[in-house]
Design a protein around this motif. Structure first.
Motif, PDB file in Angstrom:
ATOM      1  N   ILE A  77       0.815  -1.264   0.034  1.00 47.79           N
ATOM      2  CA  ILE A  77       0.093   0.143  -0.048  1.00 47.79           C
ATOM      3  C   ILE A  77       0.945   1.177   0.016  1.00 47.79           C
ATOM      4  N   LEU A  78       1.908   1.137   0.775  1.00 50.75           N
ATOM      5  CA  LEU A  78       2.941   2.204   0.845  1.00 50.75           C
ATOM      6  C   LEU A  78       3.401   2.658  -0.734  1.00 50.75           C
ATOM      7  N   ALA A  79       3.806   1.623  -1.566  1.00 46.40           N
ATOM      8  CA  ALA A  79       4.411   1.729  -2.903  1.00 46.40           C
ATOM      9  C   ALA A  79       3.358   2.202  -3.439  1.00 46.40           C
ATOM     10  N   TRP A  80       2.220   1.509  -3.615  1.00 48.43           N
ATOM     11  CA  TRP A  80       1.126   2.192  -4.474  1.00 48.43           C
ATOM     12  C   TRP A  80       0.647   3.903  -4.266  1.00 48.43           C
ATOM     13  N   LEU A  81       0.580   3.888  -3.045  1.00 47.68           N
ATOM     14  CA  LEU A  81       0.426   5.426  -2.588  1.00 47.68           C
ATOM     15  C   LEU A  81       1.594   6.344  -2.887  1.00 47.68           C
ATOM     16  N   ALA A  82       2.683   5.836  -2.793  1.00 44.82           N
ATOM     17  CA  ALA A  82       3.772   6.769  -3.061  1.00 44.82           C
ATOM     18  C   ALA A  82       3.832   7.208  -4.735  1.00 44.82           C
ATOM     19  N   HIS A  83       3.059   6.206  -5.461  1.00 48.03           N
ATOM     20  CA  HIS A  83       3.097   6.816  -6.695  1.00 48.03           C
ATOM     21  C   HIS A  83       1.757   7.633  -6.924  1.00 48.03           C
ATOM     22  N   TYR A  84       0.867   7.170  -6.573  1.00 50.31           N
ATOM     23  CA  TYR A  84      -0.559   7.630  -6.844  1.00 50.31           C
ATOM     24  C   TYR A  84      -0.920   8.936  -5.994  1.00 50.31           C
ATOM     25  N   VAL A  85      -0.368   9.084  -4.671  1.00 49.51           N
ATOM     26  CA  VAL A  85      -0.579  10.523  -4.064  1.00 49.51           C
ATOM     27  C   VAL A  85      -0.071  11.642  -4.771  1.00 49.51           C
ATOM     28  N   SER A  86       1.371  11.404  -5.214  1.00 52.02           N
ATOM     29  CA  SER A  86       1.826  12.188  -6.154  1.00 52.02           C
ATOM     30  C   SER A  86       1.052  12.434  -7.525  1.00 52.02           C
ATOM     31  N   ARG A  87       0.865  11.263  -7.984  1.00 52.80           N
ATOM     32  CA  ARG A  87       0.210  11.434  -9.477  1.00 52.80           C
ATOM     33  C   ARG A  87      -1.269  12.146  -9.468  1.00 52.80           C
ATOM     34  N   THR A  88      -1.794  12.113  -8.047  1.00 51.36           N
ATOM     35  CA  THR A  88      -3.185  12.813  -8.201  1.00 51.36           C
ATOM     36  C   THR A  88      -3.262  13.962  -7.679  1.00 51.36           C
ATOM     37  N   PHE A  89      -2.405  14.337  -6.484  1.00 45.53           N
ATOM     38  CA  PHE A  89      -2.536  15.721  -5.847  1.00 45.53           C
ATOM     39  C   PHE A  89      -1.484  16.444  -6.045  1.00 45.53           C
ATOM     40  N   ILE A  90      -0.160  16.114  -6.422  1.00 43.56           N
ATOM     41  CA  ILE A  90       0.897  17.010  -6.809  1.00 43.56           C
ATOM     42  C   ILE A  90       1.345  17.148  -8.436  1.00 43.56           C
ATOM     43  N   TYR A  91       1.362  16.069  -8.916  1.00 43.18           N
ATOM     44  CA  TYR A  91       1.789  16.454 -10.396  1.00 43.18           C
ATOM     45  C   TYR A  91       0.614  17.066 -11.284  1.00 43.18           C
ATOM     46  N   PRO A  92      -0.550  17.081 -11.139  1.00 43.06           N
ATOM     47  CA  PRO A  92      -1.600  17.798 -11.624  1.00 43.06           C
ATOM     48  C   PRO A  92      -1.410  19.480 -11.554  1.00 43.06           C
ATOM     49  N   PHE A 145      10.626  -5.731  -5.880  1.00 43.26           N
ATOM     50  CA  PHE A 145      10.594  -4.357  -5.021  1.00 43.26           C
ATOM     51  C   PHE A 145      11.643  -3.575  -5.727  1.00 43.26           C
ATOM     52  N   ILE A 146      12.792  -4.113  -5.806  1.00 44.88           N
ATOM     53  CA  ILE A 146      13.852  -3.406  -6.415  1.00 44.88           C
ATOM     54  C   ILE A 146      13.535  -2.894  -7.842  1.00 44.88           C
ATOM     55  N   ILE A 147      12.908  -3.667  -8.878  1.00 47.63           N
ATOM     56  CA  ILE A 147      12.480  -3.432  -9.952  1.00 47.63           C
ATOM     57  C   ILE A 147      11.339  -1.939  -9.913  1.00 47.63           C
ATOM     58  N   PHE A 148      10.618  -2.220  -9.024  1.00 46.32           N
ATOM     59  CA  PHE A 148       9.640  -1.076  -8.742  1.00 46.32           C
ATOM     60  C   PHE A 148      10.166   0.254  -8.205  1.00 46.32           C
ATOM     61  N   ILE A 149      11.202   0.061  -7.464  1.00 48.10           N
ATOM     62  CA  ILE A 149      11.874   1.457  -6.900  1.00 48.10           C
ATOM     63  C   ILE A 149      12.708   2.016  -8.009  1.00 48.10           C
ATOM     64  N   THR A 150      13.363   1.133  -8.876  1.00 46.96           N
ATOM     65  CA  THR A 150      14.058   1.810  -9.992  1.00 46.96           C
ATOM     66  C   THR A 150      13.102   2.280 -10.802  1.00 46.96           C
ATOM     67  N   GLY A 151      12.092   1.796 -11.406  1.00 46.67           N
ATOM     68  CA  GLY A 151      11.123   2.440 -12.139  1.00 46.67           C
ATOM     69  C   GLY A 151      10.397   3.773 -11.694  1.00 46.67           C
ATOM     70  N   PHE A 152      10.138   3.658 -10.580  1.00 47.44           N
ATOM     71  CA  PHE A 152       9.607   5.007  -9.707  1.00 47.44           C
ATOM     72  C   PHE A 152      10.527   5.979  -9.850  1.00 47.44           C
ATOM     73  N   ALA A 153      11.920   5.701  -9.365  1.00 48.00           N
ATOM     74  CA  ALA A 153      12.982   6.730  -9.380  1.00 48.00           C
ATOM     75  C   ALA A 153      13.065   7.288 -10.737  1.00 48.00           C
ATOM     76  N   ILE A 154      12.939   6.472 -11.865  1.00 47.48           N
ATOM     77  CA  ILE A 154      13.191   6.876 -13.160  1.00 47.48           C
ATOM     78  C   ILE A 154      11.937   7.890 -13.643  1.00 47.48           C
ATOM     79  N   ASN A 155      10.687   7.370 -13.133  1.00 41.80           N
ATOM     80  CA  ASN A 155       9.635   8.228 -13.604  1.00 41.80           C
ATOM     81  C   ASN A 155       9.426   9.459 -12.921  1.00 41.80           C
ATOM     82  N   LYS A 156       9.724   9.565 -11.716  1.00 41.84           N
ATOM     83  CA  LYS A 156       9.784  10.983 -10.906  1.00 41.84           C
ATOM     84  C   LYS A 156      10.945  11.703 -11.448  1.00 41.84           C
TER      85      LYS A 156
END
Length: 249
Positions: A77-92, A145-156
């Motif tokens: 849930i922390l991984a999911w929200l790390a992406h989507y809280v930013s995408r929903t409330f910060i990025y826009p 988890f390693i792949i997710f964090i890598t992709g998350f870092a690249i995306n952000k």
């Protein structure tokens, strides 16, 4: 709920195939491909917030109401929200094109997908699948988890570099340079594809796989179209730069 879950999975896989084919013929009309003829529109910042909101909302609800909470699921849930809280409330509200028009019909289609995806992943990961403490030592969790964090870092990182670039050149597109932009035109899409592939492996779940495939189906054709757009609009565009996979495509 199990019936809704099953239909959601089927629809996500079906939408992935449909979107993958359609986007090679019709570019989604936002960003650099924005154009008239798609009906009424709203400001981009509100469209992004509205269409992304179902994902963090549903995942949070399913997590809070689950009787199967374990440490791996807290991490999920922390991984999911790390992406989507930013995408929903910060990025826009931080993107340079936040005041640009965004077709309502496209936003509504995204809402439908995120409702299906939030339901499938929320119910699947927090109610249907079971993860005990030993899952943290599994190869699926560790590698995913390693792949997710890598992709998350690249995306952000890519999003932030594009934001700064557009702040320095408001109202016009320029060639992004430096970092992964020297190798591919769309590092932000590349990172997000990696990110949700990591989620699929980390959760080792059918809804995770469905989401990863849809992400690829949605972003891969758009990256190809974006690469062609840059090459057609900038005669000096770096000839060795690929679209989305470094050194390959």
């Amino acid at each position: 709920m199990i019936i809704l879950y099953q239909y959601s999975i089927i629809l996500i896989f079906s939408f992935a195939l449909l979107v993958f084919v359609l986007l090679f013929f019709v570019s989604a009309p936002y960003g650099k491909f924005s154009r008239k003829g798609w009906g009424p529109d709203i400001k981009s910042k509100w469209a992004w917030m509205i269409m992304e909101f179902p994902s963090p909302f549903l995942m949070t609800i399913f997590f809070l109401t689950s009787d199967l909470k374990s440490l791996p699921q807290y991490i999920f849930i922390l991984a999911w929200l790390a992406h989507y809280v930013s995408r929903t409330f910060i990025y826009p509200f931080s993107q340079s094109g936040r005041e640009k028009p965004y077709p309502v019909i496209v936003a509504l289609m995204a809402v439908v997908f995120n409702l299906l995806n939030g339901l499938a992943n929320g119910y699947g990961v927090f109610s249907l699948y079971s993860y005990n403490l030993s899952w943290l030592y599994s190869w699926q969790f560790i590698s995913g988890f390693i792949i997710f964090i890598t992709g998350f870092a690249i995306n952000k990182t890519a999003d932030e570099k594009l934001r700064k670039l557009r702040e320095n050149t408001p109202g016009e597109y320029v060639i992004p340079r430096g970092w992964l932009f020297d190798f591919i035109s769309s590092p932000h899409y590349f990172g997000e594809i990696i990110e949700w592939a990591g989620w699929a492996i980390m959760t080792w779940s059918l809804p995770g796989l469905a989401f990863a495939l849809f992400t690829f189906a949605n972003l891969f054709p758009r990256a190809i179209a974006s690469h062609r757009w840059y090459k057609s609009h900038f005669p000096g565009y770096p000839p060795d730069r690929k679209a989305i996979i470094p050194f390959i495509l």
